[in-house]
Write an enzyme that holds these catalytic residues in place. Sequence first.
Site, PDB file in Angstrom:
ATOM      1  N   ASP A   1       1.151   1.344   5.319  1.00  0.00           N
ATOM      2  CA  ASP A   1       0.716   2.430   4.427  1.00  0.00           C
ATOM      3  C   ASP A   1       1.349   3.759   4.815  1.00  0.00           C
ATOM      4  O   ASP A   1       2.429   4.072   4.355  1.00  0.00           O
ATOM      5  CB  ASP A   1      -0.804   2.494   4.234  1.00  0.00           C
ATOM      6  CG  ASP A   1      -1.611   2.342   5.512  1.00  0.00           C
ATOM      7  OD1 ASP A   1      -1.154   2.799   6.569  1.00  0.00           O
ATOM      8  OD2 ASP A   1      -2.727   1.784   5.424  1.00  0.00           O
TER       9      ASP A   1
ATOM     10  N   LYS B   1       1.507   0.154   0.724  1.00  0.00           N
ATOM     11  CA  LYS B   1       0.438   0.808  -0.032  1.00  0.00           C
ATOM     12  C   LYS B   1       0.833   2.216  -0.444  1.00  0.00           C
ATOM     13  O   LYS B   1       1.353   2.973   0.375  1.00  0.00           O
ATOM     14  CB  LYS B   1      -0.819   0.857   0.847  1.00  0.00           C
ATOM     15  CG  LYS B   1      -2.092   0.873   0.051  1.00  0.00           C
ATOM     16  CD  LYS B   1      -3.306   1.067   0.937  1.00  0.00           C
ATOM     17  CE  LYS B   1      -3.857  -0.228   1.456  1.00  0.00           C
ATOM     18  NZ  LYS B   1      -5.198  -0.049   2.065  1.00  0.00           N
TER      19      LYS B   1
ATOM     20  N   PHE C   1      -8.391  -0.953  -0.626  1.00  0.00           N
ATOM     21  CA  PHE C   1      -8.491  -1.779   0.574  1.00  0.00           C
ATOM     22  C   PHE C   1      -8.521  -3.236   0.132  1.00  0.00           C
ATOM     23  O   PHE C   1      -9.389  -3.654  -0.612  1.00  0.00           O
ATOM     24  CB  PHE C   1      -9.734  -1.425   1.387  1.00  0.00           C
ATOM     25  CG  PHE C   1      -9.626  -1.919   2.803  1.00  0.00           C
ATOM     26  CD1 PHE C   1      -8.924  -1.196   3.755  1.00  0.00           C
ATOM     27  CD2 PHE C   1     -10.191  -3.132   3.175  1.00  0.00           C
ATOM     28  CE1 PHE C   1      -8.796  -1.659   5.057  1.00  0.00           C
ATOM     29  CE2 PHE C   1     -10.066  -3.602   4.476  1.00  0.00           C
ATOM     30  CZ  PHE C   1      -9.368  -2.868   5.416  1.00  0.00           C
TER      31      PHE C   1
HETATM   32  N1  HPA Z   1      -6.609  -4.299   4.194  1.00  0.00           N
HETATM   33  C1  HPA Z   1      -6.706  -4.817   5.440  1.00  0.00           C
HETATM   34  N2  HPA Z   1      -6.191  -4.227   6.519  1.00  0.00           N
HETATM   35  C2  HPA Z   1      -5.547  -3.055   6.327  1.00  0.00           C
HETATM   36  C3  HPA Z   1      -5.417  -2.468   5.062  1.00  0.00           C
HETATM   37  C4  HPA Z   1      -5.985  -3.124   3.932  1.00  0.00           C
HETATM   38  O1  HPA Z   1      -5.917  -2.667   2.762  1.00  0.00           O
HETATM   39  N3  HPA Z   1      -4.736  -1.316   5.217  1.00  0.00           N
HETATM   40  C5  HPA Z   1      -4.451  -1.225   6.539  1.00  0.00           C
HETATM   41  N4  HPA Z   1      -4.942  -2.251   7.222  1.00  0.00           N
END
Ligand code: HPA
Length: 219
Positions: free
Chosen positions: A139, A167, A188
């Site tokens: 991300d 992301k 998420f």
């Molecule tokens: N999901 C699970 N773990 C994560 C996410 C997510 O969206 N973003 C960063 N770690």
Amino acid sequence: MDNAVMKRGIVIKDDWPGYSLDLFTYPEHYHEDIESVYIPHGVIMDRVERLARYVMDDFGDNLTVLCVLKGGYKFCSDLVEFIKVLGRNSNKYLETRVEFIRLKSYLNDQSTEELHIIGSRDLSFLRGKSVLIVEAIVDTGKTMKALLQHVETFEPKMVKVAGLLVKRVPNMAENLTDYVGFEIPNHFVVGYALDYNEYFRDLNHICVISETGKMKYKV
Ligand code: HPA
Ligand code: MG
């Protein structure tokens, strides 16, 4: 193909609601904990197969995969499997070694400040090697930047990054990820080894967690 298209992978728009849960099978114990099937398992597999081809095209004859645990384990194992199948079918074998590193930076659905490398910090086996870091999700790229710096200290010949998901967050990482599966909105997501406090790794689709799910498994 257009390079910009390749770079971003499959772009999932902000208004994509996902598929209704009723259209797929999933573990019954998660019935109230997920909103929708965001990326079905079959689509993930098809995309990972394509990423394997990019990797085959870019790496010469040997590949050292550095799998970022725990979230990256499904992606890594499927990617390596596709690379092996491609090799058998094209008679171009990539000698592949797989190593694991464990990082932890999330609590609940929030990123914590520090990067923790758990387990082996000594990555001296990377020296002179062509390295592919395999990570489930990138991300802000803070974690990945820190990991890349750490990896570079061992003087590999080259380093590329495969991220199944990138992301779209404020200050998102630009150009950190060489092979992107999907670019997703700022939700998420769980499943396909991605967790929320260690739950949902046993879900094969990538799904959006519900408010109920967030409450139920909060720590
Ligand atoms: N999901 C699970 N773990 C994560 C996410 C997510 O969206 N973003 C960063 N770690
Ligand atoms: Mg996690």
